[in-house]
Design a protein around this motif. Structure first.
Motif, mmCIF file in Angstrom:
data_model
loop_
_atom_site.group_PDB
_atom_site.id
_atom_site.type_symbol
_atom_site.label_atom_id
_atom_site.label_comp_id
_atom_site.label_asym_id
_atom_site.label_seq_id
_atom_site.Cartn_x
_atom_site.Cartn_y
_atom_site.Cartn_z
ATOM 1 N N HIS A 126 0.839 -1.208 0.000
ATOM 2 C CA HIS A 126 0.000 0.000 0.000
ATOM 3 C C HIS A 126 0.872 1.254 0.000
ATOM 4 O O HIS A 126 0.577 2.224 -0.688
ATOM 5 N N PHE A 127 1.958 1.208 0.795
ATOM 6 C CA PHE A 127 2.898 2.323 0.894
ATOM 7 C C PHE A 127 4.071 1.835 1.755
ATOM 8 O O PHE A 127 3.853 1.194 2.783
ATOM 9 N N THR A 169 2.474 5.463 -6.021
ATOM 10 C CA THR A 169 3.081 4.578 -5.031
ATOM 11 C C THR A 169 4.253 3.806 -5.629
ATOM 12 O O THR A 169 5.228 3.526 -4.940
ATOM 13 N N VAL A 172 7.173 6.033 -5.280
ATOM 14 C CA VAL A 172 7.618 6.070 -3.890
ATOM 15 C C VAL A 172 8.357 4.772 -3.542
ATOM 16 O O VAL A 172 9.391 4.792 -2.859
#
Length: 208
Positions: A126-127, A169, A172
């Motif tokens: 998700h992150f 994401t 990231v």
């Protein structure tokens, strides 16, 4: 037909939990079998599909709910989450029976090396937790986070497949773990069956 095992930290109410529930429902609708393993599932704080007469209720297996969720006044949540998920993975591995073909794991990467001893592991990021923890001012906090950040990177690399929820994401993820393979993007599953179609005729008459 496949049997998919979901491994999720806390099957409560949230975006990650909505993803798990919708993915499980979609797989059932496709004729597959699912089991939802989790370390916590409260009947007072969960999606309707996972309790009572819900379609997923009988598929939920709670393991390790007695383990602490934090150490002291909300501290050490990441460490406790990893311990809880390792315990869950050990339960899945040491059962005298198992019929699952693959594990859908999300959120916490720590149990991946254990799970892949028996299963192909599909990890949904998700992150990166590395960037979720932004408070690293104190030396003690940096010492605490250093091994956790390293463990997150190493264990994530053990997954057979890694996906993220958006192009943002993915960027990231690449920044957090530049040495790892770029993950694929898999947008969250939506349960369109739960949506109520708008009454366009009524809206048209109202506007007109």
């Amino acid at each position: 037909k496949m049997h998919i095992a979901f491994a999720h930290l806390d099957l409560g109410i949230g975006g990650a939990e909505q993803l798990v529930v919708n993915a499980a429902l979609a797989l059932i609708n496709k004729g597959h079998e699912v089991t939802l393993f989790t370390t916590h599932h409260s009947q007072d704080h969960c999606f309707a599909q996972t309790k009572g007469d819900g379609i997923l209720a009988r598929h939920v297996v709670v393991v390790g709910d007695w383990l602490p969720r934090s150490i002291y006044r909300g501290k050490g949540i990441s460490l406790c989450s990893s311990i809880r998920m390792i315990y869950l993975a050990l339960y899945m591995l040491l059962r005298p029976w198992f019929t699952e073909d693959v594990v859908f794991l999300d959120g916490v990467s720590t149990p991946i090396p254990l799970l892949r001893l028996r299963y192909p592991v599909f990890f949904y990021c998700h992150f990166p937790d590395l960037f979720l923890c932004t408070d690293r001012i104190s030396l003690l906090k940096r010492i605490y986070r250093a091994p956790l950040d390293l463990i997150e990177m190493v264990t994530t690399s053990f997954a057979h497949t890694v996906v993220v929820n958006s192009i943002f994401t993915r960027g990231v993820f690449q920044e957090a773990f530049p040495k790892l393979k770029t993950p694929q993007v898999l947008y969250p599953v939506a349960d369109f069956g739960s949506f109520t179609p708008p009454n366009w005729e009524k809206k048209k008459n109202t506007i007109g």
